[in-house]
Enzyme design. Structure first.
Site, PDB file in Angstrom:
ATOM      1  N   HIS A 129      13.828  -2.987  15.437  1.00 53.64           N
ATOM      2  CA  HIS A 129      14.703  -3.127  16.608  1.00 53.64           C
ATOM      3  C   HIS A 129      14.434  -1.971  17.564  1.00 53.64           C
ATOM      4  O   HIS A 129      14.067  -0.883  17.142  1.00 53.64           O
ATOM      5  CB  HIS A 129      16.186  -3.149  16.210  1.00 53.64           C
ATOM      6  CG  HIS A 129      16.580  -2.012  15.332  1.00 53.64           C
ATOM      7  ND1 HIS A 129      16.320  -2.001  13.977  1.00 53.64           N
ATOM      8  CD2 HIS A 129      17.179  -0.831  15.600  1.00 53.64           C
ATOM      9  CE1 HIS A 129      16.759  -0.882  13.454  1.00 53.64           C
ATOM     10  NE2 HIS A 129      17.279  -0.138  14.419  1.00 53.64           N
ATOM     11  N   HIS A 157      16.132   0.409  20.501  1.00 51.86           N
ATOM     12  CA  HIS A 157      17.399   0.847  21.102  1.00 51.86           C
ATOM     13  C   HIS A 157      17.231   1.019  22.606  1.00 51.86           C
ATOM     14  O   HIS A 157      16.252   1.633  23.054  1.00 51.86           O
ATOM     15  CB  HIS A 157      17.809   2.218  20.564  1.00 51.86           C
ATOM     16  CG  HIS A 157      18.147   2.257  19.108  1.00 51.86           C
ATOM     17  ND1 HIS A 157      19.440   2.250  18.649  1.00 51.86           N
ATOM     18  CD2 HIS A 157      17.362   2.314  18.004  1.00 51.86           C
ATOM     19  CE1 HIS A 157      19.434   2.315  17.321  1.00 51.86           C
ATOM     20  NE2 HIS A 157      18.180   2.353  16.902  1.00 51.86           N
ATOM     21  N   ASP A 190      25.226  -2.507  20.344  1.00 54.86           N
ATOM     22  CA  ASP A 190      25.287  -1.781  19.082  1.00 54.86           C
ATOM     23  C   ASP A 190      26.756  -1.619  18.667  1.00 54.86           C
ATOM     24  O   ASP A 190      27.620  -1.332  19.481  1.00 54.86           O
ATOM     25  CB  ASP A 190      24.616  -0.415  19.243  1.00 54.86           C
ATOM     26  CG  ASP A 190      24.286   0.237  17.923  1.00 54.86           C
ATOM     27  OD1 ASP A 190      23.095   0.439  17.642  1.00 54.86           O
ATOM     28  OD2 ASP A 190      25.225   0.575  17.162  1.00 54.86           O
ATOM     29  N   ASN A 247      13.034   3.593  15.957  1.00 57.62           N
ATOM     30  CA  ASN A 247      12.844   4.397  14.753  1.00 57.62           C
ATOM     31  C   ASN A 247      12.076   3.620  13.685  1.00 57.62           C
ATOM     32  O   ASN A 247      12.375   2.456  13.429  1.00 57.62           O
ATOM     33  CB  ASN A 247      14.207   4.822  14.193  1.00 57.62           C
ATOM     34  CG  ASN A 247      15.018   5.628  15.195  1.00 57.62           C
ATOM     35  OD1 ASN A 247      14.450   6.407  15.959  1.00 57.62           O
ATOM     36  ND2 ASN A 247      16.323   5.444  15.207  1.00 57.62           N
ATOM     37  N   GLN A 296      15.434   5.485  10.758  1.00 66.08           N
ATOM     38  CA  GLN A 296      15.651   4.037  10.665  1.00 66.08           C
ATOM     39  C   GLN A 296      16.606   3.733   9.515  1.00 66.08           C
ATOM     40  O   GLN A 296      16.354   4.115   8.370  1.00 66.08           O
ATOM     41  CB  GLN A 296      14.319   3.299  10.439  1.00 66.08           C
ATOM     42  CG  GLN A 296      14.486   1.775  10.430  1.00 66.08           C
ATOM     43  CD  GLN A 296      13.165   1.019  10.265  1.00 66.08           C
ATOM     44  OE1 GLN A 296      12.127   1.610   9.943  1.00 66.08           O
ATOM     45  NE2 GLN A 296      13.211  -0.285  10.479  1.00 66.08           N
TER      46      GLN A 296
HETATM   47  P1  5GP Z   1      18.429   2.564  13.294  1.00 65.11           P
HETATM   48  O1  5GP Z   1      19.133   3.781  12.765  1.00 65.11           O
HETATM   49  O2  5GP Z   1      17.946   1.689  12.156  1.00 65.11           O
HETATM   50  O3  5GP Z   1      17.374   2.843  14.304  1.00 65.11           O
HETATM   51  O4  5GP Z   1      19.544   1.771  14.092  1.00 65.11           O
HETATM   52  C1  5GP Z   1      20.417   0.856  13.513  1.00 65.11           C
HETATM   53  C2  5GP Z   1      21.491   0.575  14.532  1.00 65.11           C
HETATM   54  O5  5GP Z   1      22.111  -0.658  14.218  1.00 65.11           O
HETATM   55  C3  5GP Z   1      22.602   1.639  14.556  1.00 65.11           C
HETATM   56  O6  5GP Z   1      22.719   2.149  15.870  1.00 65.11           O
HETATM   57  C4  5GP Z   1      23.849   0.868  14.122  1.00 65.11           C
HETATM   58  O7  5GP Z   1      25.004   1.291  14.800  1.00 65.11           O
HETATM   59  C5  5GP Z   1      23.492  -0.563  14.450  1.00 65.11           C
HETATM   60  N1  5GP Z   1      24.090  -1.563  13.578  1.00 65.11           N
HETATM   61  C6  5GP Z   1      24.070  -1.562  12.213  1.00 65.11           C
HETATM   62  N2  5GP Z   1      24.686  -2.663  11.735  1.00 65.11           N
HETATM   63  C7  5GP Z   1      25.099  -3.364  12.829  1.00 65.11           C
HETATM   64  C8  5GP Z   1      25.809  -4.612  12.981  1.00 65.11           C
HETATM   65  O8  5GP Z   1      26.186  -5.281  12.025  1.00 65.11           O
HETATM   66  N3  5GP Z   1      26.027  -5.040  14.257  1.00 65.11           N
HETATM   67  C9  5GP Z   1      25.630  -4.311  15.346  1.00 65.11           C
HETATM   68  N4  5GP Z   1      25.910  -4.824  16.553  1.00 65.11           N
HETATM   69  N5  5GP Z   1      24.964  -3.145  15.242  1.00 65.11           N
HETATM   70  C10 5GP Z   1      24.714  -2.679  13.995  1.00 65.11           C
END
Ligand code: 5GP
Ligand code: ZN
Length: 137
Positions: free
Chosen positions: A101, A103, A32, A88, A95
């Site tokens: 995805h 985590h 991440d 999420n 999300q």
């Molecule tokens: P969500 O909030 O949708 O469950 O999680 C999205 C996750 O994706 C976040 O933890 C954020 O830091 C990560 N993330 C968002 N954009 C990128 C990216 O371009 N590269 C990487 N490696 N992680 C990302």
């Protein structure tokens, strides 16, 4: 199917470079960009599904197996004290990227994170009402 304007489609298929810790025919596991803890990783399917509701059932076992494999690796190599597996669905649930995805958040004693929830008590009648709505066939 990929979605052209989806950043996780592009990352999962290698069009945008990422710190990849594991890859196979169906998923890519990356670090991440803004980790909660050291080693925070995301399991991303190579095809586009917005969330759990859209994810085909055949992915479920595969992603669970990959989560165990990488979780074990984190334990061995990073000396973790625990692991949160978080996924999420929907903005209300946190999300931010609309491509499914999972985590993997390795935990360390005193890492300062709090990924747990505030427990509540509901009245019996409310609990029974929920049970009536939710009991699956
Ligand atoms: P969500 O909030 O949708 O469950 O999680 C999205 C996750 O994706 C976040 O933890 C954020 O830091 C990560 N993330 C968002 N954009 C990128 C990216 O371009 N590269 C990487 N490696 N992680 C990302
Ligand atoms: Zn996508």
């Amino acid at each position: 199917m990929k979605k052209d304007d989806c950043i996780f489609c592009r990352i999962a298929n290698g069009e945008i470079p990422s710190r990849t810790v594991f890859e196979d025919y169906a998923v890519r596991v990356i670090l991440d960009l803004s980790p909660a803890t050291k080693g925070h990783a995301l399991i991303i399917p190579k095809d586009h599904f917005e969330d759990l509701y859209e994810l085909p059932e055949e992915y479920l076992t595969h992603i669970a197996v990959v989560s165990k494999k990488i979780g074990q690796l984190m334990k061995e190599k990073l000396g973790t004290d625990g692991l949160n597996v978080v996924q999420n669905n929907g903005e209300t649930a946190g999300q931010t990227v609309k491509h499914y995805h999972m985590h993997l958040i390795p935990r360390y004693r005193d890492d300062g994170q709090n990924i747990l929830w505030e427990p509540h008590t509901l009245e019996d009648a409310v609990m029974d009402g929920i049970l009536g709505e939710l009991t699956a066939e």
